[in-house]
Write a protein that holds these residues in place. Sequence first.
Motif, mmCIF file in Angstrom:
data_model
loop_
_atom_site.group_PDB
_atom_site.id
_atom_site.type_symbol
_atom_site.label_atom_id
_atom_site.label_comp_id
_atom_site.label_asym_id
_atom_site.label_seq_id
_atom_site.Cartn_x
_atom_site.Cartn_y
_atom_site.Cartn_z
ATOM 1 N N GLY A 190 0.837 -1.198 0.000
ATOM 2 C CA GLY A 190 0.000 0.000 0.000
ATOM 3 C C GLY A 190 0.865 1.238 0.000
ATOM 4 N N GLN A 191 0.753 2.038 1.024
ATOM 5 C CA GLN A 191 1.535 3.260 1.134
ATOM 6 C C GLN A 191 2.620 3.171 2.205
ATOM 7 O OE1 GLN A 191 1.181 5.981 -0.954
ATOM 8 N NE2 GLN A 191 -0.187 4.585 -2.049
ATOM 9 N N THR A 192 2.824 1.973 2.778
ATOM 10 C CA THR A 192 3.855 1.802 3.804
ATOM 11 C C THR A 192 5.056 1.078 3.211
ATOM 12 O OG1 THR A 192 2.794 -0.245 4.552
ATOM 13 C CG2 THR A 192 2.225 1.781 5.712
ATOM 14 N N VAL A 193 6.251 1.457 3.675
ATOM 15 C CA VAL A 193 7.486 0.909 3.107
ATOM 16 C C VAL A 193 8.425 0.459 4.215
ATOM 17 C CG1 VAL A 193 7.311 2.397 1.074
ATOM 18 C CG2 VAL A 193 8.654 3.155 3.045
ATOM 19 N N MET A 194 9.350 -0.449 3.847
ATOM 20 C CA MET A 194 10.401 -0.895 4.764
ATOM 21 C C MET A 194 11.597 -1.325 3.936
ATOM 22 S SD MET A 194 10.430 -4.016 7.597
ATOM 23 C CE MET A 194 9.628 -3.082 8.894
ATOM 24 N N PRO A 195 12.809 -0.891 4.288
ATOM 25 C CA PRO A 195 13.998 -1.354 3.562
ATOM 26 C C PRO A 195 14.121 -2.875 3.656
ATOM 27 C CG PRO A 195 14.531 0.486 5.011
ATOM 28 C CD PRO A 195 13.152 0.066 5.361
ATOM 29 N N TRP A 196 14.577 -3.494 2.561
ATOM 30 C CA TRP A 196 14.660 -4.948 2.534
ATOM 31 C C TRP A 196 15.599 -5.492 3.593
ATOM 32 C CZ3 TRP A 196 12.345 -9.193 1.065
ATOM 33 C CH2 TRP A 196 13.054 -10.389 1.137
ATOM 34 N N TYR A 197 16.718 -4.815 3.883
ATOM 35 C CA TYR A 197 17.674 -5.363 4.836
ATOM 36 C C TYR A 197 17.044 -5.503 6.215
ATOM 37 C CZ TYR A 197 18.575 -0.726 6.913
ATOM 38 O OH TYR A 197 18.443 0.473 7.556
ATOM 39 N N ARG A 198 16.098 -4.638 6.555
ATOM 40 C CA ARG A 198 15.394 -4.763 7.832
ATOM 41 C C ARG A 198 14.324 -5.844 7.745
ATOM 42 N NH1 ARG A 198 13.523 1.083 9.767
ATOM 43 N NH2 ARG A 198 12.822 -0.182 11.533
ATOM 44 N N PHE A 199 13.671 -5.925 6.602
ATOM 45 C CA PHE A 199 12.627 -6.921 6.392
ATOM 46 C C PHE A 199 13.199 -8.333 6.505
ATOM 47 C CE2 PHE A 199 9.624 -9.477 3.958
ATOM 48 C CZ PHE A 199 8.400 -8.944 4.319
ATOM 49 N N GLU A 200 14.342 -8.579 5.849
ATOM 50 C CA GLU A 200 14.936 -9.922 5.877
ATOM 51 C C GLU A 200 15.459 -10.261 7.265
ATOM 52 O OE1 GLU A 200 19.544 -9.064 4.405
ATOM 53 O OE2 GLU A 200 18.137 -9.985 3.008
ATOM 54 N N LYS A 201 15.882 -9.245 8.021
ATOM 55 C CA LYS A 201 16.363 -9.476 9.375
ATOM 56 C C LYS A 201 15.231 -9.980 10.258
ATOM 57 C CE LYS A 201 20.467 -8.977 11.274
ATOM 58 N NZ LYS A 201 21.620 -9.698 10.725
ATOM 59 N N VAL A 202 14.038 -9.429 10.058
ATOM 60 C CA VAL A 202 12.875 -9.882 10.826
ATOM 61 C C VAL A 202 12.496 -11.303 10.429
ATOM 62 C CG1 VAL A 202 10.448 -9.456 11.350
ATOM 63 C CG2 VAL A 202 12.031 -7.536 11.155
ATOM 64 N N LEU A 203 12.538 -11.607 9.118
ATOM 65 C CA LEU A 203 12.238 -12.966 8.667
ATOM 66 C C LEU A 203 13.198 -13.970 9.297
ATOM 67 C CD1 LEU A 203 11.470 -12.673 4.837
ATOM 68 C CD2 LEU A 203 9.875 -12.841 6.729
ATOM 69 N N GLU A 204 14.487 -13.630 9.308
ATOM 70 C CA GLU A 204 15.478 -14.513 9.911
ATOM 71 C C GLU A 204 15.210 -14.665 11.401
ATOM 72 O OE1 GLU A 204 20.355 -15.014 9.949
ATOM 73 O OE2 GLU A 204 19.457 -13.019 9.817
ATOM 74 N N GLY A 205 14.814 -13.574 12.047
ATOM 75 C CA GLY A 205 14.510 -13.621 13.473
ATOM 76 C C GLY A 205 13.316 -14.511 13.773
ATOM 77 N N ILE A 206 12.281 -14.448 12.932
ATOM 78 C CA ILE A 206 11.107 -15.312 13.124
ATOM 79 C C ILE A 206 11.499 -16.775 13.033
ATOM 80 C CG2 ILE A 206 8.883 -15.993 12.134
ATOM 81 C CD1 ILE A 206 8.470 -13.097 11.297
ATOM 82 N N GLN A 207 12.379 -17.087 12.065
ATOM 83 C CA GLN A 207 12.825 -18.468 11.898
ATOM 84 C C GLN A 207 13.579 -18.951 13.142
ATOM 85 O OE1 GLN A 207 15.945 -19.106 9.049
ATOM 86 N NE2 GLN A 207 15.285 -21.198 8.602
ATOM 87 N N ILE A 208 14.516 -18.141 13.642
ATOM 88 C CA ILE A 208 15.298 -18.530 14.817
ATOM 89 C C ILE A 208 14.389 -18.638 16.036
ATOM 90 C CG2 ILE A 208 17.230 -17.905 16.310
ATOM 91 C CD1 ILE A 208 18.364 -16.272 13.961
ATOM 92 N N TYR A 209 13.491 -17.674 16.193
ATOM 93 C CA TYR A 209 12.575 -17.658 17.341
ATOM 94 C C TYR A 209 11.696 -18.905 17.338
ATOM 95 C CZ TYR A 209 9.033 -15.914 20.613
ATOM 96 O OH TYR A 209 8.179 -15.769 21.681
#
Length: 671
Positions: free
Chosen positions: A260-279
């Motif tokens: 939509g109208q919200t954005v996030m840099p990919w390097y932060r996005f992938e860090k969260v994905l990796e964190g979800i996997q580890i968690y």
Amino acid sequence: MIFTYGDEFVYQPIQKRGYFDTIAQSTVFRFVGPKATKSRVPYVKAEQENLIYQPLEKPNGFRLLVLEPGEGSDRVSCRLVNVVVSWRTQYEALSYTWGDPAIIEEIICNGHKKHVTANLQVALRNLRFKDRPRILWVDALCINQDDLDERQSQVVMMDSIYSGARQVLIWLGEENNEVKGAFQVMKRLECSFKGLHRKRYISNRAPFLDSTLNTLFPTPLLGPDFEWEPVLALLRQPWFQRMWIIQEAILPKRATVICGQTVMPWYRFEKVLEGIQIYSSSVASTTNNDGIRQAIATGRLIMVARAGQHGRGLRTLMSRNEDSKMLDLLLDSRTFQCTNHRDRIYGFLGVAKDKDGHLQPDYRIGVEEVFRRFVIWDINRHGNLRVLSCSSSRSDSPYKLPSWVPDFANLDDVNSLMRYEKRVNFRASFGTTPRAEISTDGKVLTLGGMELDSVAAIGRTGKDELMFLSVANTRMGNSRLFMQSALFGRQKLKYHRWIIECMEMVKKMDCAQYGLPNEKYKMSEKRWDEFWRTMTCNHNYRALRAPSSHESGLRQYMELLEADSTRDEEYLLQRFPAAQAFERSMIVWAKNRRFCSTKSGRIGWVPRDTKENDLICVLYGGQVPYVLRPCEGGYKLVGECYIHGLMEGEAIEWPWQERKVLAREANFPIL
């Protein structure tokens, strides 16, 4: 913005972000104009003849889309301009999901009506600026999809086009009620996972510090009321299942995720994905949804490949050697979707580190021929038979392929023994090179090798009989509760029966070979060593040599499976860590394979389609043995296998006289 001077287009780039971009805009680009091209078809004439696409007459030419300003319900309007690859040509690339081709919307392109998928129309509507044009590269519009020659030439240029983009805009869709607030939740997760990332980084390099790290970097347990749903809904978006996203997200230096109208840099996005996997694996489960696991796997694939593309130092070297070859990308993207199955191969030409001029896109040939040519190319390119380790179901395939050509559009859910070729210790053919010949009709691959053994008995497959849900998916914090649950009771019964079945196969084979009575049989120390190593293919879950602790891990694993739920907690938890480590490794290698015994007294893992009396062969140039099935006119390739005692070149090293007795050297015409 775009200025038009007769039939010549001049491109003025939009402002980049960052210090270098700001300096470049205020200095270099004030005096050096952009690289523009001319077409033999003048712009006015093109409009009169209702031509949307002007020919691309430069060898390094491509088109850019000028998205006109607008807002709200204004009709989407754009223009196409011919440019060439140049440091002076600046633009953003769009990565999105095409969507249902039957659902179309109308836009204006070069003054003419053009139909595009609804997903693209919505993306352009949301991405346009209100007060100025936006310069984009969009595959569906910038490439004339009706011109086969142009499509092929542009696919070859994909790496240059995406690498030249100032950033890629990853469009996940509109922000509906399901995903509303997802980025805000991800920002909270990013803060919560900081200690988790530090702990994983140190643990990977110093595993003996695990217990200390839990104290130094405690990870807060997210409560049951944590707002997971918006994030999980975002990760279920179709973008994460699209095959072309790999090179689209990897090649540009910067990437931005947009919903939509919200954005996030990919390097932060992938860090969260990796964190979800580890968690999920080490702290608390979040979800078992396949779509979420796919999104996390996609994020890891892109993260590793981007490190190889744009990173520095040792991590870059490791990524390029082991994660960014054509075959690696094919295996890691087997669940991804694409409309044209030729793109299973062509979609990686822009990012694969081992590509060369001998593998070129050709949309005129059939899918079967594309797959066949790729197998031949990979054998010749790398001088090994690693590509033959790919397996696919023949019964589900719509294509008529030789047994040595996998259906890359329908690869099996099994971890290839050669996926991490730099880590594993397999060298069955002891460094020999392939003796490969292709028949004149291209249907028969003849390989030199040795026939060593044949299959005597086969067990059940993990996929059919086991759910692989027990100890490996449990946390230490609630292991006691899990091991007392009804679920664990059912699971450990299945696991126990399955492992006992494997042990019984060994017992039956040994008793028959040595004439021992069943009731007096006890597995010898040598056989036990072979057994526990075979259960994990002699490697851990990271594809490194199996540690000696896996031997006690199997014993403690069996004790846990046999344990009464009333046993004291200390007894259970003492055995839990080693058992968990062993099971995690076993799951990686045993999944979708069958335990087997051979007529010469060996044990191992074979493909699920293996039958009794199939041959076990070492093929020259192959790092693992293969199962072949004799048939009229030659052999059929069943697949790779792990046979303990044949994985490190033992057969090649046998003295010649012994080899003549134990192995039959031959040429194998594989149909």
